[in-house]
Design an enzyme around this catalytic site. Structure first.
Site, PDB file in Angstrom:
ATOM      1  CB  VAL A   1      31.086  48.078  30.212  1.00 51.95           C
ATOM      2  CG1 VAL A   1      31.647  49.471  29.575  1.00 51.95           C
ATOM      3  CG2 VAL A   1      32.174  47.092  29.961  1.00 51.95           C
TER       4      VAL A   1
ATOM      5  CG  PHE B   1      41.887  49.493  28.940  1.00 56.02           C
ATOM      6  CD1 PHE B   1      42.229  48.801  27.850  1.00 56.02           C
ATOM      7  CD2 PHE B   1      41.639  51.064  28.633  1.00 56.02           C
ATOM      8  CE1 PHE B   1      42.367  49.348  26.606  1.00 56.02           C
ATOM      9  CE2 PHE B   1      41.658  51.534  27.325  1.00 56.02           C
ATOM     10  CZ  PHE B   1      42.244  50.615  26.280  1.00 56.02           C
ATOM     11  CG  LEU B   2      35.888  47.442  33.360  1.00 52.71           C
ATOM     12  CD1 LEU B   2      35.369  46.308  33.869  1.00 52.71           C
ATOM     13  CD2 LEU B   2      34.919  48.803  33.991  1.00 52.71           C
TER      14      LEU B   2
ATOM     15  CG  PHE C   1      47.948  39.248  31.753  1.00 59.91           C
ATOM     16  CD1 PHE C   1      48.038  40.135  32.622  1.00 59.91           C
ATOM     17  CD2 PHE C   1      46.792  38.603  31.403  1.00 59.91           C
ATOM     18  CE1 PHE C   1      46.722  40.595  33.246  1.00 59.91           C
ATOM     19  CE2 PHE C   1      45.649  38.848  31.652  1.00 59.91           C
ATOM     20  CZ  PHE C   1      45.509  40.203  32.593  1.00 59.91           C
TER      21      PHE C   1
ATOM     22  CB  ALA D   1      51.218  28.281  32.765  1.00 59.05           C
ATOM     23  N   GLY D   2      48.052  28.152  32.858  1.00 58.87           N
ATOM     24  CA  GLY D   2      46.802  27.776  33.445  1.00 58.87           C
ATOM     25  C   GLY D   2      45.977  26.969  32.324  1.00 58.87           C
TER      26      GLY D   2
ATOM     27  CB  CYS E   1      36.939  40.797  27.692  1.00 61.59           C
ATOM     28  SG  CYS E   1      36.110  41.973  28.571  1.00 61.59           S
TER      29      CYS E   1
ATOM     30  CE  LYS F   1      38.713  38.424  36.830  1.00 59.24           C
ATOM     31  NZ  LYS F   1      39.419  39.511  36.443  1.00 59.24           N
TER      32      LYS F   1
HETATM   33  C1  UDX Z   1      40.005  41.318  30.740  1.00 60.62           C
HETATM   34  C2  UDX Z   1      41.298  42.421  30.771  1.00 60.62           C
HETATM   35  O1  UDX Z   1      42.159  42.259  31.875  1.00 60.62           O
HETATM   36  C3  UDX Z   1      40.599  44.088  30.693  1.00 60.62           C
HETATM   37  O2  UDX Z   1      41.439  44.839  30.661  1.00 60.62           O
HETATM   38  C4  UDX Z   1      39.516  44.115  29.845  1.00 60.62           C
HETATM   39  O3  UDX Z   1      38.716  45.109  29.856  1.00 60.62           O
HETATM   40  C5  UDX Z   1      38.711  42.760  29.763  1.00 60.62           C
HETATM   41  O4  UDX Z   1      39.175  41.647  29.830  1.00 60.62           O
HETATM   42  P1  UDX Z   1      38.830  39.980  32.658  1.00 60.62           P
HETATM   43  O5  UDX Z   1      38.229  39.225  31.531  1.00 60.62           O
HETATM   44  O6  UDX Z   1      37.935  40.404  33.531  1.00 60.62           O
HETATM   45  O7  UDX Z   1      39.428  41.467  32.013  1.00 60.62           O
HETATM   46  O8  UDX Z   1      40.069  39.413  33.280  1.00 60.62           O
HETATM   47  P2  UDX Z   1      41.540  39.109  33.306  1.00 60.62           P
HETATM   48  O9  UDX Z   1      42.054  39.179  34.815  1.00 60.62           O
HETATM   49  O10 UDX Z   1      42.139  39.696  32.396  1.00 60.62           O
HETATM   50  O11 UDX Z   1      41.810  37.304  33.231  1.00 60.62           O
HETATM   51  C6  UDX Z   1      41.203  36.956  31.966  1.00 60.62           C
HETATM   52  C7  UDX Z   1      41.298  35.574  31.748  1.00 60.62           C
HETATM   53  O12 UDX Z   1      42.784  35.203  31.724  1.00 60.62           O
HETATM   54  C8  UDX Z   1      40.968  34.375  33.056  1.00 60.62           C
HETATM   55  O13 UDX Z   1      40.475  33.472  32.922  1.00 60.62           O
HETATM   56  C9  UDX Z   1      42.454  34.386  33.737  1.00 60.62           C
HETATM   57  O14 UDX Z   1      42.295  33.406  34.522  1.00 60.62           O
HETATM   58  C10 UDX Z   1      43.093  34.262  32.710  1.00 60.62           C
HETATM   59  N1  UDX Z   1      44.707  34.507  32.756  1.00 60.62           N
HETATM   60  C11 UDX Z   1      44.957  35.749  33.202  1.00 60.62           C
HETATM   61  C12 UDX Z   1      45.565  33.684  32.777  1.00 60.62           C
HETATM   62  O15 UDX Z   1      45.376  32.612  32.584  1.00 60.62           O
HETATM   63  N2  UDX Z   1      46.842  34.002  33.099  1.00 60.62           N
HETATM   64  C13 UDX Z   1      47.361  35.053  33.305  1.00 60.62           C
HETATM   65  O16 UDX Z   1      48.229  35.217  33.660  1.00 60.62           O
HETATM   66  C14 UDX Z   1      46.234  36.001  33.532  1.00 60.62           C
END
Ligand code: UDX
Length: 437
Positions: free
Chosen positions: A15, A154-155, A251, A254-255, A262, A322
């Site tokens: 951040v 919100f990054l 979003f 599925a996984g 976060c 990820k």
């Molecule tokens: C997240 C928010 O997107 C961001 O706005 C906030 O500030 C911090 O938290 P981040 O944790 O970096 O960001 O990653 P993100 O891309 O959102 O993915 C979070 C998790 O969700 C990952 O493990 C990803 O694999 C999972 N995910 C995301 C899914 O399983 N399916 C999706 O469709 C999207």
């Protein structure tokens, strides 16, 4: 004419550092402060302590505008605006640990030599900005005026620079018009819409947004689990849902559940906060539970083929929570690999970016490989924990050619089923039918 300000950012994690480096693109003078001397040393050498696309490039390009120091008191003394971007890790009970935020607030109060705006960027429970204001007021000199602004970020990791420079909104919880105007000068040039509100609402926006996304993921994961039982295909279901603009197509992948710094922390923190007020957030509780089960779903699938993993050669593709990050926080790999180790599996893993961090936790228990081929050679089973491009783009025939038994258990739906069916492999994924040939 854009006003150039003296901005200090406390904390050089995801951040803080990304906020600081991105603000330098607007021409402000930025000082990054951290207590960790090693991090500051690295930053002074032009190296980012975190892996984040474009970050180092901007750091180098704007090096005249950014300084790095551990001398926080000196840095705070004559700042116009100070961002607090330190960590708020999860405590054992699920609540957010605010000690770093409060320590920084104390120090800022003691050090300020002129009026300043203090901006809380860290994700903090509702009411924290008021506490920060109290701490500052207690510690500052009487003639100095401060105002506290809530400005959540919100990054997402891996796209942090892009998410900051092209954010969909800038949320400002402000105590006055004066503070609002100063913050608009800070961000003058980004060109993003503002959401101006009070501090409590701003703090809530951050949690509500993150928890909604976590809930969306847990929802699609539950539907995926049901798809497996009824013979539907989650990809088609998600596509059909996502074309409804009220739902949106983001979003819905599925996984094996959400990880990272976060969603796991913020769902638990909001649930804890609601409990504190004697209110049960039932939807968030369900999202947390669904996610915990989802994370170990691959092992359950694998037990169809092997009762346990003792003596088996297990290949692992992807360790990070990820793609495009070296971060392992709450990564499914960290929930599954310890079980495989306990059961006596011979584990080979490949993740060129997250390997370094994984090695710190498991230096000897896992063999780290330099290619997919090396990892899957002679394997009895292969798990995919991260949808890196190198996995999605790989030659699927390698499984068939190199593995002892070509059983692939994919937690991130990396391959299309119609492609997989051309190969002689057993392929299990999430929310789609098993391919057994
Ligand atoms: C997240 C928010 O997107 C961001 O706005 C906030 O500030 C911090 O938290 P981040 O944790 O970096 O960001 O990653 P993100 O891309 O959102 O993915 C979070 C998790 O969700 C990952 O493990 C990803 O694999 C999972 N995910 C995301 C899914 O399983 N399916 C999706 O469709 C999207």
């Amino acid at each position: 004419m854009r006003l150039k300000m003296k901005i200090v950012v406390a904390g050089t994690g995801y951040v803080g550092l990304v906020t600081a480096v991105c603000l330098s693109t607007l021409g402000h003078n930025i000082t990054c402060v951290d207590v960790d001397e090693n991090k500051i040393k690295m930053l002074k050498e032009g190296k980012s302590p975190i892996f984040e696309p474009d970050l180092e490039e901007i750091m180098l390009k704007n090096k005249e505008l950014i300084t790095y120091t551990t001398d926080s008191k000196n840095a705070y003394r004559d700042a116009d605006v100070i961002f607090i971007g330190v960590g708020t890790p999860e405590k054992k009970d699920g609540s957010a640990n605010l000690k770093y935020v409060y320590t920084v607030a104390e120090e800022i109060g003691e050090s300020l030599g002129k009026d300043a705006i203090i901006v809380v960027k860290s994700t903090v429970p509702i009411g924290t900005n008021d506490k920060v204001e109290n701490i500052l007021n207690k510690n500052k000199k009487d003639n100095i005026k401060i105002e506290v602004v809530s400005n959540p970020e919100f990054l997402a990791q891996g796209t942090a620079v892009r998410d900051t420079l092209h954010a969909q909104r800038i949320v400002l919880g402000v105590p006055s018009k004066h503070a609002e105007n100063i913050m608009k000068q800070v961000y003058d040039g980004y060109g993003q819409p503002y959401v101006i509100t009070d501090r409590a609402s701003s703090e809530m926006i951050k949690y509500a947004a993150n928890d909604f996304l976590a809930l969306k993921i847990s929802y699609i994961n539950e539907i995926a689990n049901l798809c497996e039982l009824v013979g539907a295909n989650i990809e088609d279901v998600a596509r059909g849902m996502g074309m409804d603009s009220r739902i949106g197509d983001k979003f819905l992948n599925a996984g094996i559940g959400y990880g990272g710094s976060c969603f796991p922390k913020d769902t638990k923190a909001l649930h804890w906060l609601a409990n504190y007020y004697d209110y049960e957030l039932k939807t968030i509780k369900a999202a947390i539970e669904v996610n915990a089960n989802q994370k170990i779903k691959l092992l359950k699938k694998a037990r169809k083929y092997y009762e346990d993993f003792e003596g088996l050669n297990v290949a692992v593709l992807g360790l990070a929570f990820k793609p495009n990050t070296d971060d392992l926080r709450e990564a499914p790999s960290l929930y599954n690999i310890p079980i495989l180790i306990d059961e006596g599996a011979n584990i080979k893993a490949y993740d060129p970016i997250a390997e370094k961090n994984f090695r710190k936790i498991y230096p000897t228990e896992v063999t780290y490989c330099k290619s997919i081929g090396e990892t899957i050679k002679n394997a009895d089973i292969c798990f995919i924990f991260t949808e890196w491009d190198f996995v999605k783009d790989m030659d699927i025939s390698l499984f068939e050619k190199l593995m002892k038994k070509p059983i692939v258990i994919d937690g991130r739906n990396c391959f299309k089923l119609d492609k997989v069916q051309n190969y002689n492999i057993i392929y299990e994924s999430i929310g789609r039918k098993s391919m057994i040939r």
